[in-house]
Design a protein around this motif. Structure first.
Motif, PDB file in Angstrom:
ATOM      1  N   LEU A  10      20.050  -7.083 -45.559  1.00 47.71           N
ATOM      2  CA  LEU A  10      20.220  -6.967 -46.948  1.00 47.71           C
ATOM      3  C   LEU A  10      19.311  -5.817 -47.387  1.00 47.71           C
ATOM      4  CD1 LEU A  10      21.399 -10.442 -47.906  1.00 47.71           C
ATOM      5  CD2 LEU A  10      22.860  -8.581 -47.067  1.00 47.71           C
ATOM      6  N   PRO A  11      19.565  -4.810 -48.294  1.00 44.45           N
ATOM      7  CA  PRO A  11      18.745  -3.828 -48.728  1.00 44.45           C
ATOM      8  C   PRO A  11      17.912  -4.500 -50.067  1.00 44.45           C
ATOM      9  CG  PRO A  11      21.235  -3.435 -49.529  1.00 44.45           C
ATOM     10  CD  PRO A  11      20.975  -4.523 -48.371  1.00 44.45           C
ATOM     11  N   GLU A  12      16.836  -4.049 -49.911  1.00 47.17           N
ATOM     12  CA  GLU A  12      15.953  -4.398 -51.371  1.00 47.17           C
ATOM     13  C   GLU A  12      15.292  -3.356 -52.092  1.00 47.17           C
ATOM     14  OE1 GLU A  12      12.614  -6.687 -50.148  1.00 47.17           O
ATOM     15  OE2 GLU A  12      13.649  -8.478 -49.771  1.00 47.17           O
ATOM     16  N   VAL A  13      15.266  -3.346 -53.370  1.00 51.19           N
ATOM     17  CA  VAL A  13      14.808  -2.191 -54.233  1.00 51.19           C
ATOM     18  C   VAL A  13      13.587  -2.748 -54.880  1.00 51.19           C
ATOM     19  CG1 VAL A  13      15.149  -0.695 -56.068  1.00 51.19           C
ATOM     20  CG2 VAL A  13      17.066  -1.188 -54.496  1.00 51.19           C
ATOM     21  N   VAL A  14      12.580  -2.138 -54.846  1.00 52.18           N
ATOM     22  CA  VAL A  14      11.206  -2.725 -55.306  1.00 52.18           C
ATOM     23  C   VAL A  14      10.616  -1.490 -56.350  1.00 52.18           C
ATOM     24  CG1 VAL A  14       9.011  -3.532 -54.846  1.00 52.18           C
ATOM     25  CG2 VAL A  14      10.507  -3.965 -53.238  1.00 52.18           C
TER      26      VAL A  14
ATOM     27  N   ALA B  81      14.637  -6.419 -56.125  1.00 57.31           N
ATOM     28  CA  ALA B  81      16.059  -6.652 -56.098  1.00 57.31           C
ATOM     29  C   ALA B  81      16.790  -6.698 -54.921  1.00 57.31           C
ATOM     30  CB  ALA B  81      17.060  -5.956 -57.129  1.00 57.31           C
ATOM     31  N   ARG B  82      17.294  -7.844 -54.412  1.00 58.77           N
ATOM     32  CA  ARG B  82      17.987  -7.723 -53.024  1.00 58.77           C
ATOM     33  C   ARG B  82      19.628  -7.878 -53.156  1.00 58.77           C
ATOM     34  NH1 ARG B  82      17.575 -11.476 -49.161  1.00 58.77           N
ATOM     35  NH2 ARG B  82      17.182 -10.126 -47.356  1.00 58.77           N
ATOM     36  N   LEU B  83      20.341  -6.977 -52.556  1.00 62.86           N
ATOM     37  CA  LEU B  83      21.762  -6.685 -52.689  1.00 62.86           C
ATOM     38  C   LEU B  83      22.483  -7.758 -51.709  1.00 62.86           C
ATOM     39  CD1 LEU B  83      23.174  -5.184 -55.030  1.00 62.86           C
ATOM     40  CD2 LEU B  83      20.829  -4.416 -54.589  1.00 62.86           C
ATOM     41  N   ILE B  84      22.936  -8.884 -52.016  1.00 61.06           N
ATOM     42  CA  ILE B  84      23.652  -9.807 -51.526  1.00 61.06           C
ATOM     43  C   ILE B  84      25.097  -9.356 -51.313  1.00 61.06           C
ATOM     44  CG2 ILE B  84      24.434 -12.345 -51.190  1.00 61.06           C
ATOM     45  CD1 ILE B  84      21.914 -12.904 -53.091  1.00 61.06           C
ATOM     46  N   LEU B  85      25.711  -9.062 -52.500  1.00 60.50           N
ATOM     47  CA  LEU B  85      27.047  -8.596 -52.484  1.00 60.50           C
ATOM     48  C   LEU B  85      26.993  -7.137 -53.109  1.00 60.50           C
ATOM     49  CD1 LEU B  85      29.377 -11.778 -53.176  1.00 60.50           C
ATOM     50  CD2 LEU B  85      28.557 -10.603 -50.778  1.00 60.50           C
TER      51      LEU B  85
ATOM     52  N   GLY C  79      21.043   1.855 -56.729  1.00 62.58           N
ATOM     53  CA  GLY C  79      20.826   2.630 -55.619  1.00 62.58           C
ATOM     54  C   GLY C  79      20.961   2.111 -54.259  1.00 62.58           C
ATOM     55  N   ALA C  80      21.300   0.949 -54.115  1.00 63.80           N
ATOM     56  CA  ALA C  80      21.529   0.353 -53.024  1.00 63.80           C
ATOM     57  C   ALA C  80      22.775  -0.485 -52.823  1.00 63.80           C
ATOM     58  CB  ALA C  80      20.323  -0.718 -52.549  1.00 63.80           C
ATOM     59  N   GLU C  81      23.107  -0.991 -51.654  1.00 60.05           N
ATOM     60  CA  GLU C  81      24.507  -1.351 -51.326  1.00 60.05           C
ATOM     61  C   GLU C  81      24.250  -2.402 -50.242  1.00 60.05           C
ATOM     62  OE1 GLU C  81      29.154  -0.067 -50.707  1.00 60.05           O
ATOM     63  OE2 GLU C  81      27.691   1.243 -50.477  1.00 60.05           O
ATOM     64  N   SER C  82      24.973  -3.635 -50.584  1.00 65.48           N
ATOM     65  CA  SER C  82      25.102  -4.547 -49.354  1.00 65.48           C
ATOM     66  C   SER C  82      26.179  -4.293 -48.449  1.00 65.48           C
ATOM     67  CB  SER C  82      25.373  -6.040 -50.148  1.00 65.48           C
ATOM     68  OG  SER C  82      25.771  -6.961 -49.019  1.00 65.48           O
ATOM     69  N   PRO C  83      25.726  -4.572 -46.971  1.00 64.07           N
ATOM     70  CA  PRO C  83      26.703  -4.583 -46.043  1.00 64.07           C
ATOM     71  C   PRO C  83      27.913  -5.447 -45.970  1.00 64.07           C
ATOM     72  CG  PRO C  83      24.739  -5.551 -44.996  1.00 64.07           C
ATOM     73  CD  PRO C  83      24.407  -5.298 -46.555  1.00 64.07           C
TER      74      PRO C  83
END
Length: 307
Positions: free
Chosen positions: A162-166, A172-176, A181-185
């Motif tokens: 799961l990608p994180e943006v700091v 922020a962790r993208l769960i869905l 600028g990030a996307e969950s798998p």
């Protein structure tokens, strides 16, 4: 998690902020010695995007020898999304899957036309000499009409995927879904956003208005939106179309949930979600008559249909 049918959330504090449409104060219940707080659904708000159910589990700690024991129970018409902050849960279901979820990972279980599953603590968890804590969130995502009767399935995603943006004191962790600028798998059926956000005291994060329906569930700490402060244990339904900035008055952890509005109303009864009342009635009969498949490795017990 289930069996809170008599513990609906209540309408909360009056929201003075122009950015907040509704504040929901979860109702609290005890499930076998474990505290659960339900924020969705409520009489004033049934859905936020596809999210039709949001439970906070814990935080709590079990006595030695004890643990979570949610016996096999059924679902239709939804996907369950389990996300932990602390502890572990062993998931077993009627597709033959057994998986242990740990903090930061995601269990996505598609019920579709029908699935049964159980959620329990492992033997190792129950006998640890020091720490048997458990805390997290369980949400249900209603399926679009085109996929309500899809085949049941289960997908697990480890925390590292799961990608994180700091940025500064914000994480922020993208769960869905996607954001910052990030996307969950994790694959979803409709436009969906679900992110875990942590803020150091004094730091802030922007929440854009790309998603039509959005809500924040404050797990811990105190935040400020447009000069108004909100404390932990609140679901803040945001007004559509307005980007906002969330600032932390103390260190804080919350989740952002939402997405596009559902394609019509959804009915919810016990663990069943559907666009059709008749479909829920047939699911009730199927569970009562034992027509759901058994849960792999947990075949002896089950939760009876509520009368």
């Amino acid at each position: 998690m289930s069996n809170l049918t008599d513990k609906d959330p209540i309408f909360g504090d009056a929201a003075s902020s122009d950015a907040v449409e509704l504040v929901v104060v979860p109702r609290t219940a005890d499930i076998g010695g474990f505290t659960v707080r339900r924020a969705l659904p409520t009489a004033k708000r049934r859905l936020v995007g596809p999210f039709i159910f949001l439970d906070q589990m814990g935080p709590g700690e079990f006595d030695r020898g004890k643990g979570l024991d949610v016996r096999p129970h059924p679902h239709i018409g939804l996907a369950t999304v389990t996300y932990l902050f602390d502890g572990e849960i062993v998931h077993r279901d009627s597709t033959g899957v057994e998986a242990t979820i740990l903090p930061g990972a995601v269990n996505w279980m598609t019920a579709g036309r029908g699935i049964a599953h159980s959620e329990r603590s492992s033997g190792e968890f129950r006998t640890r000499p020091d720490h048997r804590g458990l805390a997290g969130l369980q949400t249900w995502v209603a399926l679009p009409k085109t996929h309500e009767e899809t085949a049941p399935a289960f997908h697990h995603h480890d925390a590292a995927t799961l990608p994180e943006v700091v940025a500064g004191g914000a994480r922020a962790r993208l769960i869905l879904g996607e954001g910052w600028g990030a996307e969950s798998p994790v694959a979803t059926f409709t436009d969906t956003i679900y992110a875990e956000i942590t803020l150091e005291a004094g730091s802030s994060i922007p929440i854009d208005a790309i998603h039509v329906e959005r809500a924040l569930y404050l797990y811990e700490g105190e935040i400020e939106i447009a000069g108004d402060s909100f404390e932990a244990g609140r679901l803040l339904v945001l007004k559509p179309g307005d980007p906002i900035t969330v600032r932390a008055r103390t260190s804080a952890r919350f989740v952002l949930v939402g997405g596009e509005p559902m394609d019509g109303p959804r009915y919810i009864w016990w663990n069943f979600v559907s666009s059709s009342k008749e479909r829920i009635e047939s699911a009730k009969a199927d569970w009562k008559m034992g027509r759901f498949d058994k849960v792999f490795g947990d075949e002896q017990e089950f939760i009876p249909l509520p009368e």
